[in-house]
Design a protein around this motif. Structure first.
Motif, short mmCIF file in Angstrom:
data_model
loop_
_atom_site.label_atom_id
_atom_site.label_comp_id
_atom_site.label_asym_id
_atom_site.label_seq_id
_atom_site.Cartn_x
_atom_site.Cartn_y
_atom_site.Cartn_z
N ILE A 408 0.88 -1.28 -0.06
CA ILE A 408 -0.08 0.01 0.16
C ILE A 408 0.89 1.05 0.03
O ILE A 408 1.80 1.33 0.96
N ARG A 409 0.64 2.12 -0.95
CA ARG A 409 1.31 3.53 -0.98
C ARG A 409 0.48 4.55 -0.02
O ARG A 409 1.14 5.28 0.56
N GLN A 410 -0.72 4.55 -0.31
CA GLN A 410 -1.62 5.44 0.60
C GLN A 410 -2.98 4.73 1.02
O GLN A 410 -3.40 3.69 0.34
N ALA A 411 -3.39 5.04 2.15
CA ALA A 411 -4.57 4.34 2.73
C ALA A 411 -5.45 5.54 3.37
O ALA A 411 -4.93 6.12 4.22
N THR A 412 -6.68 5.75 2.81
CA THR A 412 -7.86 6.78 3.62
C THR A 412 -8.68 5.85 4.02
O THR A 412 -9.47 5.09 3.30
N GLY A 413 -9.04 5.86 5.32
CA GLY A 413 -10.09 5.07 5.99
C GLY A 413 -9.67 5.03 7.24
O GLY A 413 -9.16 5.81 7.99
N VAL A 414 -10.17 3.57 7.96
CA VAL A 414 -9.75 3.41 9.26
C VAL A 414 -8.65 2.52 9.34
O VAL A 414 -8.78 1.38 8.97
N ILE A 415 -7.49 2.90 9.87
CA ILE A 415 -6.47 2.03 9.72
C ILE A 415 -6.44 1.43 11.23
O ILE A 415 -6.45 2.20 12.27
N VAL A 416 -6.62 0.34 11.20
CA VAL A 416 -6.93 -0.27 12.53
C VAL A 416 -5.65 -0.24 13.54
O VAL A 416 -4.45 -0.32 13.08
N SER A 417 -6.29 -0.08 14.83
CA SER A 417 -4.96 0.11 15.98
C SER A 417 -4.15 -0.69 15.54
O SER A 417 -4.17 -2.07 15.74
N ARG A 418 -2.62 -0.61 15.67
CA ARG A 418 -1.32 -1.30 15.80
C ARG A 418 -0.41 -0.81 16.56
O ARG A 418 -0.46 0.55 16.66
N THR A 419 0.55 -1.40 16.99
CA THR A 419 1.74 -1.08 17.86
C THR A 419 3.08 -1.29 17.02
O THR A 419 3.08 -2.38 16.50
N VAL A 420 3.90 -0.26 16.75
CA VAL A 420 4.78 -0.57 15.96
C VAL A 420 6.27 -0.30 16.82
O VAL A 420 6.20 0.85 17.42
N ASP A 421 7.14 -0.92 16.90
CA ASP A 421 8.12 -0.73 17.42
C ASP A 421 9.10 0.25 16.98
O ASP A 421 9.42 0.21 15.66
N LEU A 422 9.72 1.12 17.79
CA LEU A 422 10.35 2.07 17.18
C LEU A 422 11.99 1.84 17.17
O LEU A 422 12.96 2.56 16.74
N ASN A 423 12.39 0.64 18.02
CA ASN A 423 13.65 0.37 17.93
C ASN A 423 13.80 -1.18 17.39
O ASN A 423 12.91 -1.80 17.94
N ASP A 424 14.81 -1.72 16.78
CA ASP A 424 14.83 -2.98 16.45
C ASP A 424 15.49 -3.83 17.51
O ASP A 424 16.34 -3.41 18.16
N ASP A 425 15.21 -5.00 17.50
CA ASP A 425 15.55 -6.10 18.31
C ASP A 425 16.87 -6.48 17.63
O ASP A 425 16.78 -7.39 16.66
N ALA A 426 17.89 -6.47 18.30
CA ALA A 426 19.15 -7.02 17.79
C ALA A 426 19.32 -8.55 17.42
O ALA A 426 18.64 -9.12 18.34
N ALA A 427 19.90 -8.89 16.62
CA ALA A 427 20.07 -10.24 16.36
C ALA A 427 20.81 -10.83 17.46
O ALA A 427 22.02 -10.43 18.03
N GLY A 428 20.53 -12.02 17.90
CA GLY A 428 21.14 -12.70 18.88
C GLY A 428 20.91 -12.31 20.39
O GLY A 428 21.53 -12.87 21.20
N SER A 429 20.12 -11.23 20.34
CA SER A 429 19.91 -10.70 21.84
C SER A 429 18.62 -11.25 22.44
O SER A 429 17.75 -12.04 21.72
N ALA A 430 18.40 -11.15 23.50
CA ALA A 430 17.28 -11.56 24.52
C ALA A 430 15.92 -10.88 23.88
O ALA A 430 16.24 -9.74 23.13
#
Length: 746
Positions: A408-430
């Motif tokens: 999707i390039r653009q969406a107009t409507g109701v984007i259903v609530s979601r939670t997005v991580d702002l930091n990446d989980d490093a490979a091999g870490s807990a």
């Protein structure tokens, strides 16, 4: 007289006095002299600045942190951009359930029954068969008495297009041509399917050399095959008009004749159907007719399309009125046509047929993508020699249709609530992100603040702020929840929190987990803030300010962290409101810390400095004839700081050990009063005065060992109230000594 070789400044002054006086006759006498010596020339100390400043910013490295507003208010400020990476997960991942299109041909229309309806029609009976009279007896113009057919005459119909049909509704029209040479008052025709009568068709007043058509309604369920008719005629007295000839069944055709199954060479059959493809509702909702998603990439996948009929499909059109190509008008719907080289000939199957959806818009009210199918079969009527085919109403074209790989390039409507991580989980870490994993947390290193802290211990800033300025194109409400943790070089850690009951406080119901060295961070150590949605999905700029009215920022920054770490999540559209979101999703935060030098001291803040002051060649030693009998230090000052300053002077030897100090540890500080301030806490004038410090004989005897002067200031805001420091604020100080000397002459 015992006199050392060194030349003391005081001694020179005394000798000057003695050389101009008459000496008494007594062999021993004493002489006294008062001398003023400048110990420190007038020195202006700015609060902030270079070497001559209470805080030498050039040495401490905080000069780059200083800024001055139009009112001259000095602030410590720094900023840092955060890279939160790709927020693609904020864009809904729209999926569409595959569907099966089963386009049945439906009821079959029968129109033409034969390829040739020329002069001889589909069948005929002659004069003698129909009248029982020898035609030679009634030449043209002869009188023909009234009569009728002695027996019905059977005529087999030459329907080369038609073999059989199971009728659903409609009728059959029969056209007769009268070439018998006389007028008929009536014609009775029994339509038969093989030997089975179907019904009668009546004609009246069929004149010589004319045609007449009459229709018979066929009962539903009738099976027609081997069509034939039994014909009887009747006539009145008349003269014949021409030589006797024939009654011709000119044509048989269907009249809205519909069948459920035929064996025939039929004409083009048109049929259509419609349906919906369901868009999953877990990530996006189309709640208004204007809601849409604009597709960056994706395909319509027709995994299989098969013509399951015994005749070819000349054109097969699959239309998606819910999918629009640019410029996205009503007439721009996506249409897929199979015709010509791609026509679905009888029994043909096409596998894995794909059509790109790039740059289309999908409008799906109630999360349904509508489609319609229109098809026209081939015309099997190719004249004599056509091959009839068996066709059933349930014959179909089958298609398995899916919409896959939607980006999707653009969406107009109701984007259903979601939670997005702002930091990446490093490979091999807990699992999860950790504040103290440098590969996972965002880090701001703050150089200089610790130096400021070293210079002024005990200082408390009162109006510090911390802002997150950001550029964003998120067109729905979003909330950032995370942890800001500050650290000092000594290892102290402290969190920025929202004030209890305020908008920045994270509720206990928040469940996303962050860790600090593997230990979960409690919600009480988190903070949250809202992002302003973009009204049209274009980039906007805004900021969130953490100040003393909504957060613990004052306590946080008063600890003067040398680094600040952050981990967090973005809660996209938590209340499922309508909005717009564009790809790429932009959230570019810019952290700005501003610490105006609006401050107060609950306990005195300390300032220390040391300067070189070598008195070894200036003051006598205890065993010298020239003695210091009394001494006073005079500190002249002009204070233009909104700060009260208590002074301690330390006279230090070459090893920086204390020779003596003033005041003594048992005595109170010498206090320079703060400059007057206005209602806003700014200096409104200067405090001018002098401090006088009397030195004891024991102190005087040690002063000549001085190599350095240590200055310690104990700084308090005026009345411990909040005051503000301008760049031009400072203090001018001069230190001079007044000594009374004595010398004994033998």
């Amino acid at each position: 007289m015992q006199l050392r070789s060194r030349h003391y400044l005081l001694l020179l002054g005394s000798l000057f006095v003695l050389s101009n006086c008459e000496l008494p006759e007594s062999p021993d006498f004493k002489t006294d002299q008062r001398v003023d010596i400048p110990l420190m020339q007038s020195r202006e100390l700015k609060f902030l600045g270079g070497a001559n400043a209470l805080i030498d910013t050039t040495k401490s490295g905080i000069d780059t942190l200083l800024s001055v507003d139009p009112n001259g208010l000095v602030s410590l400020s720094f900023d840092e951009s955060f890279d939160f990476g790709d927020l693609t997960d904020a864009v809904p991942d729209v999926t569409v359930d595959p569907t099966s299109v089963n386009a049945e041909v439906g009821p079959l229309s029968l129109n033409d029954f034969a390829s040739d309806t020329g002069p001889d029609g589909l069948g005929k009976a002659n004069f003698q068969q129909l009248t029982g009279v020898n035609p030679a007896l009634v030449p043209a113009g002869s009188f023909l008495p009234a009569g009728g057919s002695p027996n019905p005459v059977n005529i087999n119909l030459a329907t080369d297009y038609f073999v059989s049909a199971t009728i659903t509704s409609g009728g059959i029209s029969v056209t007769l041509t009268n070439r018998l040479g006389f007028n008929l008052s009536s014609v009775t025709m029994a339509l038969k399917s093989g030997a089975t009568a179907v019904g009668n068709i009546n004609f009246t007043n069929l004149l010589h050399n004319t045609q007449q058509t009459s229709t018979l309604t066929i009962p539903a369920g009738t099976v027609l095959q081997s069509l034939n008719v039994d014909v009887s005629i009747a006539w009145g007295n008349q003269n014949t008009q021409a030589q006797p000839d024939e009654l011709v069944v000119q044509n048989v055709s269907g009249q809205a004749l519909v069948a459920s199954e035929v064996v025939a060479a039929v004409g083009p059959q048109s049929f259509e159907t419609a349906g919906e493809v369901v868009v999953a509702e877990d990530q996006f909702l189309f709640t208004q007719p204007t809601d849409y998603i604009e597709v960056e990439s994706g395909t319509i996948d027709i995994a299989r399309i098969a013509n399951n009929m015994g005749l070819g499909i000349e054109t097969f059109t699959l239309s998606f009125p819910s999918i629009l190509r640019a410029p996205y008008g009503v007439g721009d719907s996506l249409v897929i046509t199979f015709a010509g080289a791609t026509a679905l000939t009888a029994g043909r199957e096409i596998l894995n047929y794909q059509v790109s959806l790039a740059n289309t818009r999908i409008i799906a009210p109630n999360n349904e993508v509508r489609y319609s199918v229109a098809a026209t079969t081939e015309d099997m009527r190719q004249g004599a020699g056509s091959n009839p085919a068996t066709i059933r109403a349930t014959d179909n074209v089958f298609a398995s249709v899916g919409i896959t790989g939607l980006a999707i390039r653009q969406a107009t409507g109701v984007i259903v609530s979601r939670t997005v991580d702002l930091n990446d989980d490093a490979a091999g870490s807990a699992p999860g992100v950790d504040l103290f994993n440098d590969e996972e947390a965002n880090l701001i290193e703050v150089g200089g603040l610790e130096d400021f802290s070293d210079k002024l211990e005990g200082l408390e800033f009162t109006d510090a702020s911390f802002s997150v300025a950001y550029t964003s194109n998120i067109g729905v409400p979003a909330k950032v929840v995370g942890a800001f943790v500050g650290s000092t070089p000594g290892g102290e850690r402290f969190y920025l929190r929202g004030l209890a009951g305020g908008a920045l406080e994270v509720p206990s119901t928040f469940t996303h987990s962050f860790t600090a060295d593997g230990v979960p961070v409690p919600n009480s150590n988190l903070i949250q803030f809202d992002l302003t949605p973009s009204p049209d999905g274009n980039l906007i700029q805004d900021e969130v300010v953490f100040d003393r009215n909504n957060s613990t920022i004052t306590d946080f920054l008063n600890k003067l962290p040398n680094e600040i770490r952050f981990v967090g999540v973005a809660m996209i559209n938590p209340d499922n409101q309508r909005g717009i979101i564009n790809k790429p999703v932009r959230f570019d935060p810019f952290i700005a810390v501003n610490i105006p030098l609006a401050l107060r001291t609950l306990t005195a803040a300390n300032y220390q400095d040391t300067m070189k002051m070598d008195l070894s060649g200036t003051l006598p030693e205890p065993e010298d004839d020239l003695q210091l009998n009394a001494g006073t230090l005079i500190i002249d000052y002009e204070n233009r700081l909104p700060l009260e300053i208590g002074l301690d002077l330390r006279f230090l030897d070459e090893n920086f050990a204390i020779v003596t100090q003033a005041p003594l540890p048992t005595e109170a500080d010498f206090v320079i009063q703060a400059a007057p301030v206005d209602a806003n806490g700014f200096v409104s004038g200067a405090r001018i005065g002098a401090l006088t410090i009397n030195l004891s004989k024991a102190q005087l005897d040690q002063l000549n060992r001085t190599r350095h002067l240590g200055l310690e200031a104990h700084i308090n805001s005026s009345g411990n109230q909040e005051v503000r420091v301008r760049a031009t604020d400072g203090i001018t100080v001069a230190i001079r000594a007044r000594f009374s000397t004595g010398m004994t002459v033998n």
